[in-house]
Design an enzyme around this catalytic site. Sequence first.
Site, mmCIF file in Angstrom:
data_model
loop_
_atom_site.group_PDB
_atom_site.id
_atom_site.type_symbol
_atom_site.label_atom_id
_atom_site.label_comp_id
_atom_site.label_asym_id
_atom_site.label_seq_id
_atom_site.Cartn_x
_atom_site.Cartn_y
_atom_site.Cartn_z
ATOM 1 N N THR A 25 0.830 -1.212 0.000
ATOM 2 C CA THR A 25 0.000 0.000 0.000
ATOM 3 C C THR A 25 0.863 1.259 0.000
ATOM 4 O O THR A 25 0.463 2.295 -0.537
ATOM 5 C CB THR A 25 -0.949 0.033 1.213
ATOM 6 N N ARG A 33 -9.802 -5.359 -1.431
ATOM 7 C CA ARG A 33 -11.060 -5.406 -0.675
ATOM 8 C C ARG A 33 -11.687 -4.026 -0.524
ATOM 9 O O ARG A 33 -12.847 -3.899 -0.137
ATOM 10 C CB ARG A 33 -10.827 -6.027 0.701
ATOM 11 N N HIS A 114 0.907 -16.622 -2.672
ATOM 12 C CA HIS A 114 -0.315 -16.533 -3.478
ATOM 13 C C HIS A 114 -0.041 -16.280 -4.954
ATOM 14 O O HIS A 114 -0.923 -15.851 -5.687
ATOM 15 C CB HIS A 114 -1.229 -15.431 -2.913
ATOM 16 N N CYS A 146 -3.105 -21.744 -29.214
ATOM 17 C CA CYS A 146 -4.207 -22.712 -29.228
ATOM 18 C C CYS A 146 -5.564 -22.092 -28.914
ATOM 19 O O CYS A 146 -6.574 -22.791 -28.865
ATOM 20 C CB CYS A 146 -3.917 -23.851 -28.253
#
Length: 233
Positions: A25, A33, A114, A146
């Site tokens: 931040t 959020r 993550h 593809c």
Amino acid sequence: MYEKLKKIIDESDNIVFFGGAGVSTESGIPDFRSATGLYSHTPEYLVSRTYFDKNKEGFFEFYKKHLVYPGVKPNDAHKVLAHLEKNGKLKAVITQNIDGLHQMAGSENVLELHGSIHRNHCMDCGTFYTLDEIMARKGVPHCTKCNGVIKPDVTLYEEIPDMDSYDRAMHYISAADVLIIGGTSLVVQPAASLVDLYRGDKLILINKDSTRYDTRADLVISDKIGKVLKAIK
């Protein structure tokens, strides 16, 4: 408190850092959020595997707007951590963030619990794509080889995290002399539970808000992580 933190860092060469959204931040990346109220679904649902499978167009619209911030730069926290690693004091950076700013600052041993927005692969043939290539495509990005859907290598809600990163994180935390936790409220599981593996007596928490681990910490500093680390460099 700053003096105590500096003394602990100066005297150790086995430090591990565990960080969350608060580290980024300060570079201008808001917590996704914060988009609460702008959409008919919760932000968590909009970055879930269920929503990705059900509405890829909606997923990528939210993803590109609220999880990707091109042009952001590492802040003082990233830079000081890279400096500590270069000097042999910091053994690993364990992060819940997906922005790649630790590597941009010069950190090498970064465990991304993550995933990362900078890694993207075709879900059908596995071809790799950069973030720039994903951002250049309108709507749902498709593979040029593809025509399969290209998915960011980030862990969505309901997906199993990268267990290799978790295993390595467990190793570093359990072996650390000093564990510095910064910019995270320690509520996102299973990442937060990694703290329980620390067995040392120098648990340091640097966060603007209180956490449930504050009473267990040996040092708590309620301030911005970048400001604190820059002050003790």
